[in-house]
Write an enzyme that holds these catalytic residues in place. Structure first.
Site, mmCIF file in Angstrom:
data_model
loop_
_atom_site.group_PDB
_atom_site.id
_atom_site.type_symbol
_atom_site.label_atom_id
_atom_site.label_comp_id
_atom_site.label_asym_id
_atom_site.label_seq_id
_atom_site.Cartn_x
_atom_site.Cartn_y
_atom_site.Cartn_z
ATOM 1 N N CYS A 58 -8.895 146.950 163.285
ATOM 2 C CA CYS A 58 -9.015 146.609 161.865
ATOM 3 C C CYS A 58 -10.491 146.372 161.520
ATOM 4 O O CYS A 58 -11.202 145.679 162.243
ATOM 5 C CB CYS A 58 -8.195 145.359 161.557
ATOM 6 S SG CYS A 58 -8.255 144.918 159.813
ATOM 7 N N CYS A 62 -11.966 138.831 159.930
ATOM 8 C CA CYS A 62 -11.255 137.541 159.951
ATOM 9 C C CYS A 62 -11.475 136.902 161.339
ATOM 10 O O CYS A 62 -11.047 137.475 162.356
ATOM 11 C CB CYS A 62 -9.773 137.767 159.685
ATOM 12 S SG CYS A 62 -9.473 138.881 158.278
ATOM 13 N N CYS A 65 -8.739 136.538 164.116
ATOM 14 C CA CYS A 65 -7.771 137.613 164.353
ATOM 15 C C CYS A 65 -8.088 138.482 165.572
ATOM 16 O O CYS A 65 -9.171 139.079 165.673
ATOM 17 C CB CYS A 65 -7.671 138.503 163.121
ATOM 18 S SG CYS A 65 -6.332 139.716 163.299
ATOM 19 N N CYS A 102 10.112 141.777 159.267
ATOM 20 C CA CYS A 102 8.768 141.886 158.686
ATOM 21 C C CYS A 102 7.946 142.903 159.471
ATOM 22 O O CYS A 102 7.942 142.882 160.698
ATOM 23 C CB CYS A 102 8.045 140.545 158.755
ATOM 24 S SG CYS A 102 9.014 139.199 158.104
ATOM 25 N N CYS A 133 10.224 142.790 154.709
ATOM 26 C CA CYS A 133 8.949 142.192 154.318
ATOM 27 C C CYS A 133 7.855 143.053 154.938
ATOM 28 O O CYS A 133 8.042 143.581 156.034
ATOM 29 C CB CYS A 133 8.880 140.767 154.855
ATOM 30 S SG CYS A 133 7.294 139.962 154.549
ATOM 31 N N CYS A 193 5.362 136.198 149.834
ATOM 32 C CA CYS A 193 5.289 135.334 151.004
ATOM 33 C C CYS A 193 3.801 135.050 151.193
ATOM 34 O O CYS A 193 3.029 135.964 151.467
ATOM 35 C CB CYS A 193 5.866 136.087 152.205
ATOM 36 S SG CYS A 193 5.578 135.283 153.785
ATOM 37 N N ARG A 265 7.793 128.372 156.249
ATOM 38 C CA ARG A 265 8.018 129.003 157.557
ATOM 39 C C ARG A 265 7.031 128.515 158.604
ATOM 40 O O ARG A 265 5.816 128.562 158.425
ATOM 41 C CB ARG A 265 7.921 130.529 157.448
ATOM 42 C CG ARG A 265 8.192 131.205 158.796
ATOM 43 C CD ARG A 265 8.375 132.706 158.721
ATOM 44 N NE ARG A 265 9.353 133.047 157.719
ATOM 45 C CZ ARG A 265 9.104 133.797 156.666
ATOM 46 N NH1 ARG A 265 7.909 134.303 156.483
ATOM 47 N NH2 ARG A 265 10.044 134.069 155.794
HETATM 48 N N1 SAM Z 1 -4.017 142.937 157.928
HETATM 49 C C1 SAM Z 1 -3.158 142.300 157.009
HETATM 50 C C2 SAM Z 1 -3.774 141.076 156.373
HETATM 51 O O1 SAM Z 1 -4.705 140.514 156.909
HETATM 52 O O2 SAM Z 1 -3.296 140.702 155.305
HETATM 53 C C3 SAM Z 1 -1.813 141.921 157.594
HETATM 54 C C4 SAM Z 1 -1.711 141.374 158.988
HETATM 55 S S1 SAM Z 1 -2.535 139.824 159.309
HETATM 56 C C5 SAM Z 1 -2.462 139.735 161.054
HETATM 57 C C6 SAM Z 1 -1.397 138.610 158.690
HETATM 58 C C7 SAM Z 1 -1.767 137.174 158.814
HETATM 59 O O3 SAM Z 1 -1.624 136.735 160.159
HETATM 60 C C8 SAM Z 1 -3.163 136.752 158.456
HETATM 61 O O4 SAM Z 1 -3.371 136.619 157.090
HETATM 62 C C9 SAM Z 1 -3.255 135.389 159.128
HETATM 63 O O5 SAM Z 1 -2.854 134.386 158.226
HETATM 64 C C10 SAM Z 1 -2.273 135.494 160.302
HETATM 65 N N2 SAM Z 1 -2.962 135.454 161.594
HETATM 66 C C11 SAM Z 1 -3.665 136.437 162.175
HETATM 67 N N3 SAM Z 1 -4.183 136.043 163.358
HETATM 68 C C12 SAM Z 1 -3.806 134.767 163.532
HETATM 69 C C13 SAM Z 1 -4.048 133.807 164.558
HETATM 70 N N4 SAM Z 1 -4.801 134.076 165.627
HETATM 71 N N5 SAM Z 1 -3.501 132.578 164.429
HETATM 72 C C14 SAM Z 1 -2.748 132.292 163.327
HETATM 73 N N6 SAM Z 1 -2.490 133.154 162.329
HETATM 74 C C15 SAM Z 1 -3.020 134.373 162.424
HETATM 75 FE FE1 SF4 Z 2 -7.416 142.835 159.894
HETATM 76 FE FE2 SF4 Z 2 -6.566 140.757 161.271
HETATM 77 FE FE3 SF4 Z 2 -7.943 140.358 159.052
HETATM 78 FE FE4 SF4 Z 2 -5.450 141.365 158.888
HETATM 79 S S1 SF4 Z 2 -6.041 139.337 159.612
HETATM 80 S S2 SF4 Z 2 -7.275 142.069 157.797
HETATM 81 S S3 SF4 Z 2 -5.383 142.559 160.788
HETATM 82 S S4 SF4 Z 2 -8.712 141.342 160.930
#
Ligand code: SAM
Ligand code: SF4
Ligand code: DTB
Length: 334
Positions: A58, A62, A65, A102, A133, A193, A265
């Site tokens: 990606c 973030c 992530c 989901c 979802c 959500c 949740r």
């Molecule tokens: N890429 C899309 C986005 O960011 O909207 C969808 C997938 S993203 C992995 C969905 C959510 O997972 C993120 O917004 C975040 O809140 C949560 N998430 C991701 N990594 C995480 C982590 N290490 N611990 C807790 N929540 C996490």
């Molecule tokens: Fe990409 Fe992870 Fe951020 Fe979603 S949360 S946009 S998968 S880096």
């Protein structure tokens, strides 16, 4: 005629929300649980299952992530999966008791060329009789309409943290971008959500601000995932200190008080929570969990372990009425 929906507040202040968070723990839990049982059966929770339909690589940054291409997390990346595999996974989740499926993709936003395949996934899972979802990143109004036309029930898009702390966590998209996607999804008639992550080094005030942002949206999200940061090696947040476990429970409780009709949740981070913490979270108003082998890329507790605990607590997992936002039904239970 006034309905409970009309009575929902959208004018929470950070100060009063922080005051709720700071109450003595027992007072806060009593208040949250009272709200919870006014609107929900406190002995039922919803099970949801997640499938990663496109993994890793990606472009976003973030900091929590494991799927960002910027961090070395050793994740095996995978392109958008075949329809058949998605439907098979949904069928398996349904057999295990899940009522909502989901699908998550590691995208900044979907490409228009992917929309037909995404629509087919929604239709395939819905044909099994499950709720659907998706979480795919930012959506345009047109993409939101396309998913709505395919029959998508919910779209997950998190605000993640407070507007103030946000810049410490993500720089490749703005808070306003997130609010715009939420508005596009709502406008298309898809249920929302939306929640966030705690334990990223934010302050209690940041947690209050996140909850205020969620509760003051034009309509409360139907589902509010509260994630505890999963600290993945290689991500910039890997060494973030532990959040006091009671702060997590406090966050659940205040989410319940501010958004009384929403499903709260218990999402990421359950691997690090013991049975007592799970039980406290359910008492504080959490009424939905992700279960199955894993979340998107990180592990979950074993389903048997989850079900055994729910059994010991006398909580059943029958499907909650998905139409619980219907004011008449809610009124019936008041
Ligand atoms: N890429 C899309 C986005 O960011 O909207 C969808 C997938 S993203 C992995 C969905 C959510 O997972 C993120 O917004 C975040 O809140 C949560 N998430 C991701 N990594 C995480 C982590 N290490 N611990 C807790 N929540 C996490
Ligand atoms: Fe990409 Fe992870 Fe951020 Fe979603 S949360 S946009 S998968 S880096
Ligand atoms: C949400 O708020 N939590 C889920 C779901 N929405 C998509 C995802 C959590 C991901 C945790 C890290 C991982 O497993 O990759």
């Amino acid at each position: 005629m006034n309905t409970p929906q009309d009575a929902l507040r959208h004018d929470w202040t950070v100060q009063e929300t922080q005051a709720l968070l700071e109450q003595p723990f027992n007072d806060l839990l009593f208040q949250a649980h009272t709200v919870h049982r006014r609107h929900f059966d406190p002995n039922r929770i919803q099970l949801a299952t997640l499938l990663s339909i496109k993994t890793g690589a990606c472009p976003e940054d973030c900091k929590y992530c494991p799927q960002s291409t910027r961090y070395e997390t050793g994740l095996q990346q995978e392109d958008l999966v075949e329809l058949e595999r998605v439907v098979d996974a949904a069928r398996q989740a349904q057999r295990a008791g899940a009522t909502r499926f989901c699908m998550g993709a590691a995208w900044r936003s979907p490409k228009n060329r992917d929309m037909a395949q995404l629509g087919a996934m929604v239709k395939g899972v819905k044909a099994l009789g499950m709720e659907t979802c998706m979480t795919l990143g930012m959506l345009t109004p047109e993409q939101s309409d396309q998913l709505a036309d395919a029959g998508l029930d919910y779209y997950n898009h998190n605000l993640d943290t407070s507007p103030e702390y946000y810049g410490e966590i993500i720089t490749t998209r703005t808070y306003q971008d997130r609010l715009d996607t939420l508005a596009n999804v709502r406008e298309a008639g898809i249920k929302v959500c939306c929640g966030g992550i705690v334990g990223m080094g934010e302050s209690r005030r940041d947690r209050a601000e996140l909850l205020v942002q969620l509760a003051n949206l034009p309509q409360h999200p139907e589902s509010v995932p509260i994630n505890l940061l999963v600290r993945v090696q290689g991500t910039p947040l890997a060494d973030t200190p532990d959040l006091d476990q009671f702060e997590f429970i406090r966050t659940i409780a205040v989410a319940r008080i501010l958004m009384p009709l929403s499903y709260v949740r218990l999402s990421a981070g359950r691997e690090d929570m013991n049975e007592e913490q799970h039980a406290l979270a359910y008492f504080a108003g959490a009424n939905s969990i992700f279960c199955g082998a894993k979340l998107l890329t990180t592990p979950l507790p074993e389903t048997d372990k989850d079900l055994m605990l729910l059994n010991r607590l006398g909580i059943d997992t029958e499907n909650l009425q998905p139409e619980h936002h219907d004011a008449v039904q809610v009124q019936d239970r008041l």
